[in-house]
Design a protein around this motif. Structure first.
Motif, mmCIF file in Angstrom:
data_model
loop_
_atom_site.group_PDB
_atom_site.id
_atom_site.type_symbol
_atom_site.label_atom_id
_atom_site.label_comp_id
_atom_site.label_asym_id
_atom_site.label_seq_id
_atom_site.Cartn_x
_atom_site.Cartn_y
_atom_site.Cartn_z
ATOM 1 N N LYS A 81 0.832 -1.208 0.000
ATOM 2 C CA LYS A 81 0.000 0.000 0.000
ATOM 3 C C LYS A 81 0.865 1.256 0.000
ATOM 4 O O LYS A 81 0.542 2.240 -0.666
ATOM 5 N N VAL A 82 1.969 1.238 0.742
ATOM 6 C CA VAL A 82 2.869 2.391 0.769
ATOM 7 C C VAL A 82 3.505 2.599 -0.598
ATOM 8 O O VAL A 82 3.577 3.727 -1.095
ATOM 9 N N VAL A 83 3.946 1.525 -1.228
ATOM 10 C CA VAL A 83 4.546 1.631 -2.565
ATOM 11 C C VAL A 83 3.507 2.125 -3.568
ATOM 12 O O VAL A 83 3.802 2.987 -4.412
ATOM 13 N N GLU A 88 1.445 6.536 -6.882
ATOM 14 C CA GLU A 88 0.340 7.431 -7.222
ATOM 15 C C GLU A 88 0.768 8.891 -7.086
ATOM 16 O O GLU A 88 0.414 9.734 -7.908
ATOM 17 N N ILE A 89 1.558 9.193 -6.064
ATOM 18 C CA ILE A 89 2.065 10.555 -5.884
ATOM 19 C C ILE A 89 2.981 10.926 -7.051
ATOM 20 O O ILE A 89 2.945 12.061 -7.549
ATOM 21 N N LEU A 90 3.803 9.994 -7.490
ATOM 22 C CA LEU A 90 4.694 10.269 -8.619
ATOM 23 C C LEU A 90 3.930 10.540 -9.906
ATOM 24 O O LEU A 90 4.404 11.282 -10.769
ATOM 25 N N ARG A 91 2.756 9.963 -10.044
ATOM 26 C CA ARG A 91 1.960 10.168 -11.249
ATOM 27 C C ARG A 91 1.193 11.486 -11.241
ATOM 28 O O ARG A 91 0.652 11.892 -12.264
#
Length: 94
Positions: A81-83, A88-91
């Motif tokens: 979930k953390v990965v 998702e943040i990187l996208r």
């Protein structure tokens, strides 16, 4: 120094404490979870060693192995979930 700059400096100094990293203690929820995880693994290992020498009954071994398996599955799920959140943040567009 004008009043706007002084106000900005005071605001920065007041909020700076909130941005400082906390002490590396086990008081945080993540720290407690990590300690519980390590303790569960150690307990399972201890019961496994006791069962190899004949000091523990098979029921205790099965129970310890089930708890260890559940702890490892939980840790892997949290890691995934953390990965996933990081990706998702990187996208996100900047």
């Amino acid at each position: 120094m004008d009043s706007a700059a002084l106000s900005a400096v005071q605001s920065y100094s007041a909020s700076r404490a909130a941005t400082q990293p906390g002490k590396a203690s086990g008081d945080s929820m993540f720290g407690r979870m990590a300690m519980d995880f390590a303790q569960t693994l150690a307990q399972g290992e201890q019961v496994a060693q006791q069962s190899m020498t004949g000091d523990a009954d098979p029921h205790a071994l099965v129970q310890a192995l089930a708890q260890t398996e559940l702890a490892v599955e939980t840790a892997v799920t949290v890691r995934n979930k953390v990965v996933e959140a990081y990706q998702e943040i990187l996208r996100m567009p900047v």
